[in-house]
Design a protein around this motif. Structure first.
Motif, PDB file in Angstrom:
ATOM      1  N   GLY A  12     -23.832  22.859  25.295  1.00 48.89           N
ATOM      2  CA  GLY A  12     -22.079  22.781  24.488  1.00 48.89           C
ATOM      3  C   GLY A  12     -21.648  23.938  23.693  1.00 48.89           C
ATOM      4  N   GLN A  13     -20.687  24.295  23.368  1.00 51.28           N
ATOM      5  CA  GLN A  13     -19.770  24.829  22.443  1.00 51.28           C
ATOM      6  C   GLN A  13     -20.690  25.183  20.683  1.00 51.28           C
ATOM      7  OE1 GLN A  13     -16.877  26.261  23.125  1.00 51.28           O
ATOM      8  NE2 GLN A  13     -17.108  25.270  25.224  1.00 51.28           N
ATOM      9  N   SER A  14     -21.095  25.000  20.534  1.00 45.10           N
ATOM     10  CA  SER A  14     -22.208  24.776  19.309  1.00 45.10           C
ATOM     11  C   SER A  14     -23.053  25.783  19.516  1.00 45.10           C
ATOM     12  CB  SER A  14     -23.017  24.251  18.593  1.00 45.10           C
ATOM     13  OG  SER A  14     -23.990  23.586  20.058  1.00 45.10           O
ATOM     14  N   TYR A  15     -23.645  26.325  20.562  1.00 42.57           N
ATOM     15  CA  TYR A  15     -23.800  27.561  21.195  1.00 42.57           C
ATOM     16  C   TYR A  15     -22.516  29.081  21.884  1.00 42.57           C
ATOM     17  CZ  TYR A  15     -26.464  31.311  23.759  1.00 42.57           C
ATOM     18  OH  TYR A  15     -26.760  32.434  24.432  1.00 42.57           O
ATOM     19  N   LEU A  16     -21.634  28.108  22.952  1.00 38.88           N
ATOM     20  CA  LEU A  16     -21.458  29.008  23.657  1.00 38.88           C
ATOM     21  C   LEU A  16     -19.993  29.590  23.046  1.00 38.88           C
ATOM     22  CD1 LEU A  16     -20.911  26.421  27.079  1.00 38.88           C
ATOM     23  CD2 LEU A  16     -21.905  27.994  26.903  1.00 38.88           C
ATOM     24  N   GLN A  17     -19.534  28.732  21.651  1.00 38.66           N
ATOM     25  CA  GLN A  17     -18.899  29.620  20.815  1.00 38.66           C
ATOM     26  C   GLN A  17     -19.333  30.946  20.014  1.00 38.66           C
ATOM     27  OE1 GLN A  17     -18.268  26.905  17.605  1.00 38.66           O
ATOM     28  NE2 GLN A  17     -19.934  27.233  16.135  1.00 38.66           N
ATOM     29  N   THR A  18     -20.685  31.380  20.018  1.00 45.30           N
ATOM     30  CA  THR A  18     -21.345  32.694  19.648  1.00 45.30           C
ATOM     31  C   THR A  18     -21.642  33.652  20.926  1.00 45.30           C
ATOM     32  OG1 THR A  18     -23.858  32.028  20.927  1.00 45.30           O
ATOM     33  CG2 THR A  18     -22.981  31.370  18.684  1.00 45.30           C
ATOM     34  N   ILE A  19     -20.473  33.226  21.719  1.00 50.85           N
ATOM     35  CA  ILE A  19     -20.324  34.007  23.170  1.00 50.85           C
ATOM     36  C   ILE A  19     -19.034  34.027  23.219  1.00 50.85           C
ATOM     37  CG2 ILE A  19     -21.275  34.975  25.582  1.00 50.85           C
ATOM     38  CD1 ILE A  19     -23.892  33.239  25.594  1.00 50.85           C
ATOM     39  N   SER A  20     -18.777  35.603  23.528  1.00 48.15           N
ATOM     40  CA  SER A  20     -16.966  35.682  23.683  1.00 48.15           C
ATOM     41  C   SER A  20     -16.980  37.135  24.875  1.00 48.15           C
ATOM     42  CB  SER A  20     -16.674  36.530  22.382  1.00 48.15           C
ATOM     43  OG  SER A  20     -14.538  36.147  22.610  1.00 48.15           O
ATOM     44  N   PRO A  21     -16.262  36.768  25.591  1.00 46.21           N
ATOM     45  CA  PRO A  21     -15.933  35.689  26.115  1.00 46.21           C
ATOM     46  C   PRO A  21     -16.661  34.943  26.812  1.00 46.21           C
ATOM     47  CG  PRO A  21     -15.018  37.576  27.368  1.00 46.21           C
ATOM     48  CD  PRO A  21     -15.843  38.189  26.974  1.00 46.21           C
ATOM     49  N   VAL A  22     -16.088  33.803  27.549  1.00 49.80           N
ATOM     50  CA  VAL A  22     -17.122  32.592  28.338  1.00 49.80           C
ATOM     51  C   VAL A  22     -16.133  32.625  29.309  1.00 49.80           C
ATOM     52  CG1 VAL A  22     -17.859  30.145  28.435  1.00 49.80           C
ATOM     53  CG2 VAL A  22     -18.297  31.497  26.591  1.00 49.80           C
ATOM     54  N   ARG A  23     -15.902  33.028  30.700  1.00 50.44           N
ATOM     55  CA  ARG A  23     -14.894  33.126  31.646  1.00 50.44           C
ATOM     56  C   ARG A  23     -15.464  32.990  33.284  1.00 50.44           C
ATOM     57  NH1 ARG A  23     -15.660  38.418  30.590  1.00 50.44           N
ATOM     58  NH2 ARG A  23     -16.446  39.378  32.729  1.00 50.44           N
ATOM     59  N   ILE A  24     -14.233  32.318  33.635  1.00 53.26           N
ATOM     60  CA  ILE A  24     -14.520  31.491  35.195  1.00 53.26           C
ATOM     61  C   ILE A  24     -13.633  32.499  36.258  1.00 53.26           C
ATOM     62  CG2 ILE A  24     -15.057  29.704  36.875  1.00 53.26           C
ATOM     63  CD1 ILE A  24     -15.273  27.642  34.735  1.00 53.26           C
ATOM     64  N   GLU A  25     -14.347  33.237  37.108  1.00 53.56           N
ATOM     65  CA  GLU A  25     -13.686  33.818  37.824  1.00 53.56           C
ATOM     66  C   GLU A  25     -13.906  33.579  39.303  1.00 53.56           C
ATOM     67  OE1 GLU A  25     -13.858  38.183  36.634  1.00 53.56           O
ATOM     68  OE2 GLU A  25     -12.702  37.760  34.887  1.00 53.56           O
ATOM     69  N   SER A  26     -13.566  33.049  40.254  1.00 58.19           N
ATOM     70  CA  SER A  26     -13.742  32.129  41.079  1.00 58.19           C
ATOM     71  C   SER A  26     -14.516  31.172  41.078  1.00 58.19           C
ATOM     72  CB  SER A  26     -14.007  33.445  42.700  1.00 58.19           C
ATOM     73  OG  SER A  26     -14.104  32.835  43.597  1.00 58.19           O
ATOM     74  N   GLU A  27     -15.786  31.988  41.664  1.00 56.40           N
ATOM     75  CA  GLU A  27     -16.708  31.317  41.587  1.00 56.40           C
ATOM     76  C   GLU A  27     -18.453  31.558  41.022  1.00 56.40           C
ATOM     77  OE1 GLU A  27     -17.322  28.499  43.946  1.00 56.40           O
ATOM     78  OE2 GLU A  27     -15.360  28.543  43.990  1.00 56.40           O
ATOM     79  N   GLU A  28     -17.776  31.861  40.043  1.00 56.46           N
ATOM     80  CA  GLU A  28     -18.717  33.000  39.239  1.00 56.46           C
ATOM     81  C   GLU A  28     -18.482  32.109  37.186  1.00 56.46           C
ATOM     82  OE1 GLU A  28     -20.888  36.211  40.978  1.00 56.46           O
ATOM     83  OE2 GLU A  28     -18.978  36.534  39.711  1.00 56.46           O
ATOM     84  N   MET A  29     -19.375  31.736  36.501  1.00 60.11           N
ATOM     85  CA  MET A  29     -18.915  31.390  34.789  1.00 60.11           C
ATOM     86  C   MET A  29     -19.792  33.017  34.454  1.00 60.11           C
ATOM     87  SD  MET A  29     -20.687  29.093  32.167  1.00 60.11           S
ATOM     88  CE  MET A  29     -18.945  27.792  32.419  1.00 60.11           C
ATOM     89  N   ILE A  30     -18.745  33.856  34.105  1.00 61.28           N
ATOM     90  CA  ILE A  30     -19.534  34.820  32.995  1.00 61.28           C
ATOM     91  C   ILE A  30     -19.378  34.831  31.189  1.00 61.28           C
ATOM     92  CG2 ILE A  30     -18.751  37.899  32.297  1.00 61.28           C
ATOM     93  CD1 ILE A  30     -16.654  37.109  35.470  1.00 61.28           C
TER      94      ILE A  30
END
Length: 178
Positions: free
Chosen positions: A157-175
């Motif tokens: 969840g966000q308590s970890y994901l907020q430490t990575i920038s950016p988090v995005r979804i493009e087509s069939e991938e999360m980057i």
């Protein structure tokens, strides 16, 4: 190294300007000005360190699974487990089995309502995770919760994901990062 020296010089100039702006006879104002300058320098340093850590970790690409979700192998306190990446979860949630594998222990008396889900209250134990790593993206002191029963897979969840920038979804991938 050059950036660190430039940053230190900028902080020194800022502290010097803030220090001169305070009247000589008022030690309280001097202390407050110095404390503000040190706090601002600390925040700027933390932001710079976070930006550098994200940049240097590179990019992690997760393919969309057949069920429409994104999954990742994540190490918690050095032990790897499969996680569902849940951008809607406010924190990392560990199954009881994944928590035990990571060396985390809890007392049944510590279990309490920690959230509300679509099917009602979620019971667990709030914890602080020493280290969470996905590829080269490492975070320390991450808020989490152990959900001893009823959680089929651990959630990233966000308590970890907020430490990575950016988090995005493009087509069939999360980057993550990049």
């Amino acid at each position: 190294m050059r950036e660190a020296l430039l940053f230190a010089a900028a902080v020194s100039c800022f502290v010097g300007v803030a220090w001169r702006g305070v009247s000589q006879g008022d030690e309280t104002q001097e202390a407050e000005a110095l404390a503000r300058a040190e706090a601002q320098a600390l925040v700027a340093g933390e932001q710079r360190d976070k930006a550098f850590a994200t940049w240097s970790a590179g990019e992690t690409v997760l393919p969309r699974s057949a069920d429409g979700h994104f999954y990742a192998d994540v190490a918690v306190n050095g032990t790897s487990a499969n996680f569902l990446v849940d951008t809607g979860a406010s924190m990392v949630a560990l199954t009881g089995a994944d928590a035990r594998a990571a060396g985390l222990h809890w007392d049944d008396a510590d279990v309490r309502e920690v959230a509300r889900g679509a099917s009602g209250p979620v019971y667990g134990v709030p914890i602080m995770l020493d280290r969470v790593v996905l590829d080269q993206h490492e975070a320390t002191n991450v808020s989490g919760v152990i959900v001893p029963e009823g959680l089929g897979i651990s959630l990233l969840g966000q308590s970890y994901l907020q430490t990575i920038s950016p988090v995005r979804i493009e087509s069939e991938e999360m980057i993550l990062g990049g």
